[in-house]
Design a protein around this motif. Structure first.
Motif, short mmCIF file in Angstrom:
data_model
loop_
_atom_site.label_atom_id
_atom_site.label_comp_id
_atom_site.label_asym_id
_atom_site.label_seq_id
_atom_site.Cartn_x
_atom_site.Cartn_y
_atom_site.Cartn_z
N LYS A 133 0.84 -1.20 0.00
CA LYS A 133 0.00 0.00 0.00
C LYS A 133 0.88 1.25 0.00
O LYS A 133 0.57 2.24 0.68
CB LYS A 133 -0.93 0.02 1.21
N GLY A 134 1.97 1.19 -0.70
CA GLY A 134 2.85 2.36 -0.81
C GLY A 134 3.83 2.51 0.33
O GLY A 134 4.72 3.33 0.28
N GLY A 135 3.69 1.68 1.35
CA GLY A 135 4.52 1.82 2.53
C GLY A 135 5.73 0.93 2.48
O GLY A 135 5.97 0.30 1.46
N PRO A 136 6.51 0.76 3.50
CA PRO A 136 6.47 1.57 4.71
C PRO A 136 6.97 2.99 4.47
O PRO A 136 7.92 3.17 3.72
CB PRO A 136 7.40 0.82 5.67
N SER A 137 6.31 3.93 5.10
CA SER A 137 6.66 5.34 5.01
C SER A 137 6.80 5.82 3.57
O SER A 137 7.74 6.53 3.24
CB SER A 137 7.97 5.62 5.77
N ASN A 138 5.89 5.38 2.70
CA ASN A 138 5.84 5.83 1.31
C ASN A 138 7.03 5.41 0.47
O ASN A 138 7.22 5.95 -0.61
CB ASN A 138 5.68 7.35 1.24
N TYR A 147 -0.35 -0.20 7.34
CA TYR A 147 -1.38 0.83 7.28
C TYR A 147 -2.69 0.26 7.80
O TYR A 147 -3.07 -0.85 7.44
CB TYR A 147 -1.55 1.34 5.86
N ALA A 150 8.39 -2.73 10.08
CA ALA A 150 6.94 -2.74 10.13
C ALA A 150 6.44 -4.11 9.66
O ALA A 150 6.83 -4.57 8.61
CB ALA A 150 6.39 -1.65 9.23
N LYS A 195 -2.52 7.89 8.33
CA LYS A 195 -1.26 7.60 7.64
C LYS A 195 -0.17 8.59 7.99
O LYS A 195 1.01 8.24 7.99
CB LYS A 195 -1.48 7.59 6.12
N GLU A 207 1.25 6.89 10.84
CA GLU A 207 1.81 5.56 10.53
C GLU A 207 3.13 5.65 9.78
O GLU A 207 4.07 4.90 10.05
CB GLU A 207 0.79 4.75 9.73
N ASP A 208 3.21 6.58 8.80
CA ASP A 208 4.46 6.73 8.04
C ASP A 208 5.63 7.01 8.96
O ASP A 208 6.73 6.47 8.77
CB ASP A 208 4.32 7.88 7.03
N GLU A 209 5.40 7.85 9.96
CA GLU A 209 6.48 8.23 10.88
C GLU A 209 6.80 7.08 11.84
O GLU A 209 7.96 6.82 12.14
CB GLU A 209 6.10 9.49 11.65
N MET A 223 6.54 3.95 11.26
CA MET A 223 7.30 2.94 10.52
C MET A 223 8.78 3.30 10.44
O MET A 223 9.65 2.43 10.49
CB MET A 223 6.73 2.80 9.11
N LEU A 224 9.08 4.59 10.31
CA LEU A 224 10.49 5.01 10.28
C LEU A 224 11.16 4.71 11.62
O LEU A 224 12.31 4.28 11.66
CB LEU A 224 10.58 6.51 9.97
N ASN A 254 11.95 1.07 12.14
CA ASN A 254 13.08 0.66 11.32
C ASN A 254 14.39 1.30 11.78
O ASN A 254 15.41 1.19 11.11
CB ASN A 254 12.82 1.01 9.86
#
Lengths: 316, 443
Positions: free
Chosen positions: A260-265, B206, B261, B400, B403-405, B407-408, B411
């Protein structure tokens, strides 16, 4: 007198047919009518579903709605500049470029290798060709679902076989540094067999007598590849490169299924970005603007490659 | 051109589909209605849904309901919105409970107050059937917009065999973060630098990731969003910072949680295969675990740092806006039938979700079932401390942004503090137009 006869031909041709403009038109139309009739069904579909949709996108790209309760407002090119200023879009473009180059070169290279190795037809090569073509037949969504489990950290097939060799077991789809490359593996695996077909067809057009002559002149396999086969395959290369580039932009099924484009795009590609704008952000204006930009880029690219191909026609 | 061919094909299919939907219903005969349903967790929900709808149709000759599978929760929202836009909304949808606010803001929901009143009931009586914790996601501005259908809370799943092996007592599961950290350390096995068994797995993909962040933040005393107003989230707060720091520590400091993630199915596979000894996952996966675990397992409350608390998950039944009156009435009949004590109890036993209707737990079949499967009780017991699921304007993008942050961080690419500051900034940006139109629009 036989020499004079050819000279007479251009003279006859240069005499303009004395026809009325309308007659000329109907005359031409009579010839082309069956052709147009044959094209009509496709034209109807194209007009309805492609050009109609494109027209709609063009209009939608000019409008914006600030909030659900606010009315639709004409904003001109604001959506385009909003898309260009969106770091998610530029990120997706960069990802897409990496993805396009990183999938096109290996899959085309592999395809050529396969084609060269399997050019001769016998039982073994036929079986190998079929095996290499098999991934093409598997729908991308099914393949992605399979790879989802192959890529599972620790318990997946990949880690089961090679996990022991690596110092740290990678989280293939969960690490933003790796995920895009993991996705590229599927694309390469899936497309190499497809492009192989074009190269196999291209190899058929390499003239036998030239090869034989080269062989007699003492050209080794490498010389023959370098100076005869590869130049003969140039149109095939061009075609496959266009297909590979278009595929890199239009294939997003695996992104949808796996990350879905992730992780973190990190695996966000341009088409997926458009999808997100349209259905997640519910921002039709921005989605349309991004679509226009993508369409323009793809059309430019296709036109350029068709021109290059057209220029090559007539040449050796 | 390949692009236009794909586009054309897609649109052609969409066109055929739309025209099929547009076929006029027979003037005589039953009212035909569609029910959109998602399958968000492991298991065989689609088959169970077929059984349920067949039973409804057999008992209601004047209605013919068709169950239409629509993918994940996020996909179901998208498909419902597309059908509403096309002017042919489904009569009812099993919709992720936290999307109701966003849909109400977009004017996409039917206000159920008048349907409730037409039955001769009051709103309080109607809502009184359901666990109080579920009402937050069903009521918006004092009006009812959804009927809770199947709900979940996160649970702590423990591989009891492995716990015993490590000298831990599975009948006394960890109750605090400190105890959980301790358990996870003891349950992590290493060969040199390599980990062969992880102590704990927490999903982050997500959708799931936001829910787990809400879970950890709540047990850390905080909250994720403003329960009263859709324009505010609290990403950059001490309680969320503590939550993310602990999750980060499990990975990067104690090394008892696999880095990166991990999506929900990977977490459950990892637990089932014995690769992870504990996991935090929805009660919706309970039936799947019960059917597939080849070891003794135990489910427990989500451990706390500051307080015991969990967010609600799962879905409610909604009626989209823009339906004809007869379809709306048929949908209401279906919804009341599906959320009745007997049916919601049956569905709960089939899926592992808990039944939102409190009377479901008094039905004889359910009493029997709970005696045989005491693990199904935990989620219900946890309801005493449950609170609504985050719901904001543009829920998915705002989620999102966080979530994007996260996931960083998981990792090891960003520190929790920096990540949350960035997430807050991004979410504020997404919420800006709504706030400009509401809370910042001053007289």
């Amino acid at each position: 007198m036989s020499l004079a006869e050819p000279a007479a031909l251009p003279v006859a041709a240069s005499v303009p047919p004395r026809l009325h403009l309308l007659q000329r038109f109907t005359g031409r139309f009579k010839v082309s009518l069956p052709a147009y009739l044959l094209l009509l069904p496709s034209l109807v579909f194209l007009a309805l579903f492609t050009y109609g949709a494109m027209g709609r996108v063009l209009i939608d790209a000019l409008y914006q709605r600030a909030t659900p309760k606010a009315p639709l407002r004409f904003v001109g090119l604001d959506n385009i500049s909003a898309v260009l200023a969106d770091p998610y879009f530029t990120g997706a473009v960069v990802n897409n470029l990496v993805y396009a180059v990183g999938t096109a070169i290996p899959s085309i290279g592999l395809a050529l290798l396969f084609a060269l190795a399997l050019a001769r037809t016998n039982v073994v090569t036929s079986a190998l060709r079929a095996a290499l073509f098999l991934p093409v037949l598997i729908p991308m969504v099914a393949a992605s679902a399979l790879f989802l489990f192959i890529f599972l950290p620790n318990v997946g097939l990949l880690d089961y076989y090679i996990g022991g060799l690596l110092p740290v077991v990678p989280n293939w789809l969960g690490d933003p540094d790796i995920a895009l490359y993991a996705i590229m593996i599927i694309t390469i695996w899936k497309n190499a067999g497809y492009y192989m077909l074009f190269f196999l067809a291209g190899l058929q057009s390499v003239p036998e007598d030239v090869m034989e002559a080269a062989h007699l002149d003492g050209a080794g396999p490498f010389m023959r590849l370098r100076y005869i086969i590869l130049p003969e395959l140039k149109p095939t290369f061009l075609f496959v490169i266009v297909i590979a580039t278009l595929n890199a932009v239009t294939q997003v099924d695996h992104v949808f299924v796996m990350t879905k484009g992730g992780p973190s795009n990190s695996t966000n590609l341009v088409l997926f970005y458009i999808y997100q704008q349209a259905v997640e952000h519910y921002d039709i204006g921005k989605a349309s603007a991004a679509t226009m930009l993508t369409l323009a880029a793809l059309m430019g690219l296709t036109a350029l490659s068709f021109r290059t191909m057209a220029n090559r026609e007539g040449g050796p | 051109m390949l692009f236009s061919r794909r586009l054309m094909l897609g649109l052609a299919i969409a066109g055929t589909f739309a025209s099929a939907l547009a076929l006029p219903a027979l003037a005589e005969g039953p009212t035909e209605i569609d029910l959109f349903f998602p399958v968000p967790v492991d298991g065989k929900l689609a088959r169970d849904m077929g059984t349920l709808i067949k039973e409804f149709n057999d008992g209601h000759p004047d209605i013919k309901a068709t169950a239409v599978y629509t993918g994940s929760y996020d996909d179901t929202l998208i498909k419902t919105r597309a059908s509403i836009k096309a002017g042919k909304p489904p009569a009812a949808v099993i919709m992720s409970a936290n999307f109701l606010l966003d849909m109400q803001i977009e004017n996409e929901l039917t206000n159920l107050d008048s349907l409730i009143a037409a039955d001769g009931t009051t709103k309080d009586q109607f809502l009184g059937q359901f666990f109080p914790a579920l009402q937050g996601n069903a009521v918006i501005n004092r009006s009812v917009y959804g009927v809770p259908f199947h709900n979940s809370t996160p649970l702590l799943y423990i591989n009891a065999d492995k716990a015993k092996e490590a000298g831990l007592d599975p009948s006394k599961p960890p109750q605090t973060w400190a105890e959980l950290t301790d358990w996870a350390k003891k349950l992590t096995k290493r060969e040199g630098d390599k980990v062969t068994q992880w102590g704990i797995a927490i999903p982050c993909a997500y959708d799931y990731c936001g829910w787990m962040m809400e879970t950890l933040t709540m047990t850390n005393g905080g909250r994720y969003y403003n329960e009263e107003f859709g324009g505010e989230v609290y990403y950059d707060t001490p309680s969320m910072l503590g939550a993310l720091t602990w999750w980060n520590d499990l990975i990067n400091k104690y090394k008892v949680h696999a880095p990166g993630a991990t999506p929900g199915p990977a977490v459950s596979t990892s637990f089932i295969s014995g690769n992870a000894a504990m996991m935090m996952l929805s009660t919706g996966s309970l039936t799947y675990v019960r059917d597939n675990a080849k070891f003794a397992y135990k489910v427990a409350f989500i451990p706390r740092n500051v307080r015991n608390a969990v967010p609600i998950g799962g879905a409610s039944l909604i009626i989209p806006a823009g339906l004809e009156a007869d379809k709306q009435k048929a949908a209401w009949t279906l919804i009341k039938w599906m959320t009745s004590p007997e049916k919601s109890a049956w569905w709960s036993r089939a899926t592992g979700y808990f039944a939102p209707n409190m009377a479901a737990y008094k039905t004889p079949d359910m009493v029997d079932f709970l005696n045989k499967n005491p693990d199904a009780k935990t989620a219900v017991e946890q309801l005493d401390v449950a609170k609504p699921w985050f719901a904001t304007y543009k829920t998915v993008p705002v989620r999102k942004n966080l979530e994007d942050e996260v996931m960083l961080v998981l990792n090891g690419k960003k520190q929790p503090k920096d990540a949350l500051v960035a997430a807050q900034k991004a979410a504020d940006e997404t919420l800006k137009p709504y706030n400009a139109e509401t809370s910042l629009k001053l007289p």
